[in-house]
Design an enzyme around this catalytic site. Sequence first.
Site, PDB file in Angstrom:
ATOM      1  N   LYS A 196       0.848  -1.200   0.000  1.00  0.00           N
ATOM      2  CA  LYS A 196       0.000   0.000   0.000  1.00  0.00           C
ATOM      3  C   LYS A 196       0.882   1.249   0.000  1.00  0.00           C
ATOM      4  CE  LYS A 196      -3.862  -2.396   2.077  1.00  0.00           C
ATOM      5  NZ  LYS A 196      -4.543  -2.873   3.286  1.00  0.00           N
TER       6      LYS A 196
ATOM      7  N   GLN B  83      -4.588  -1.344   9.421  1.00  0.00           N
ATOM      8  CA  GLN B  83      -4.582  -2.688   8.847  1.00  0.00           C
ATOM      9  C   GLN B  83      -5.221  -3.687   9.809  1.00  0.00           C
ATOM     10  OE1 GLN B  83      -3.441  -3.512   5.671  1.00  0.00           O
ATOM     11  NE2 GLN B  83      -4.310  -5.521   6.103  1.00  0.00           N
TER      12      GLN B  83
ATOM     13  N   ASP C 208     -10.970   3.028   4.042  1.00  0.00           N
ATOM     14  CA  ASP C 208     -11.379   1.615   4.009  1.00  0.00           C
ATOM     15  C   ASP C 208     -12.907   1.498   3.997  1.00  0.00           C
ATOM     16  OD1 ASP C 208      -9.791  -0.563   3.711  1.00  0.00           O
ATOM     17  OD2 ASP C 208      -9.382  -0.886   5.843  1.00  0.00           O
TER      18      ASP C 208
END
Length: 302
Positions: free
Chosen positions: A55, A99, A122
């Site tokens: 990422k 994460q 997200d």
Amino acid sequence: MTEAAVIDGKAFAERLRAGVTRAVAALKADYGVTPGLAVVLVGDDPASAVYVRNKGEQAEAVGMHSVTHRMPAHTSQAELLELVARLNADASIHGILVQMPLPKGLDAEGVIAAIDPAKDVDGLHPLNAGRLSAGLPGLVPCTPVGCMMLLHDHRKDLSGLQAVMVGRSNLMGKPMAQLLLAANCTVTIAHSRTRDLAAVCRTADILVVAVGQPEMVKGDWIKPGAVVLDVGMNRVPSRDPDKAAAGKTRLVGDVDYPAAAAVASRITPVPGGVGPMTIACLLRNTVEACAAARSITLPGLL
Ligand code: NDP
């Protein structure tokens, strides 16, 4: 029956990244703002470390400001919330991604709820989930966004099609079902308690599978001509017994690909299908969050 056309997610993701790169350059040149993505990794899970590195690298490659915060596994909830609060207040950061999964003892829901919804790239914050189900604009989880792009790339109008979403996670199944509904599909959500899953899958013109069960969906579960998106990413032992004995693995989806490809009209492979879209859509969400923060209307990214 002819073999299904392969939906090339790798090539599509490259196109999308090129569009994001152009948008980042335009935001810098025309508005003096650089989209910023902060990724937070807590603990030392090796798979998460690989995702986080990818990422960060991809964010830099498209010209974004990219920061990665690595915290030890013994990080407390208060320490993690303090970092999230700092990132919420940091004007150079437009997207925050923590994460998952978090190490045991940390409350993921509490952390997600602490992220500024405008920076929640997200798309997991309850406010963004609610906006999606209410048909309002907001940040939407990356993998479902990528799946919709792959579907629309071939067919703009999905109205009236029968869609089956197998899996009901907050990250994938539920938002994907909402997006399919918003695209005027008739949507069924299936899960581990669904009765006669094979028969349910056989009704689908669009079948999306995200269960985390290697090659669970068989060829005879698929309606001839259906479009199949396989979200699953499962590591199984290598086919070569010597390599398997040495611990070598291969990546497979949730769909029995050769059998499904013989029946479907279009299908995503694993790897190279849905997977590459996820990070590309994270970059897209970040650039859009940056533009929204400045009330800038971006041109299309594709
Ligand atoms: P979760 O474990 O959160 O959810 C799995 C879902 O599948 C649940 O709703 C579960 O049902 C359902 N399920 C599990 N077993 C069965 C079964 N035998 N029959 C029917 N339904 C079943 O997983 P995620 O949604 O996060 O991920 C699913 C898969 O997609 C994983 O392989 C993951 O690695 C992959 N993935 C890939 C991404 C990518 O970038 N390509 C991104 C996100 C995920 P129930 O709710 O009843 O328990």
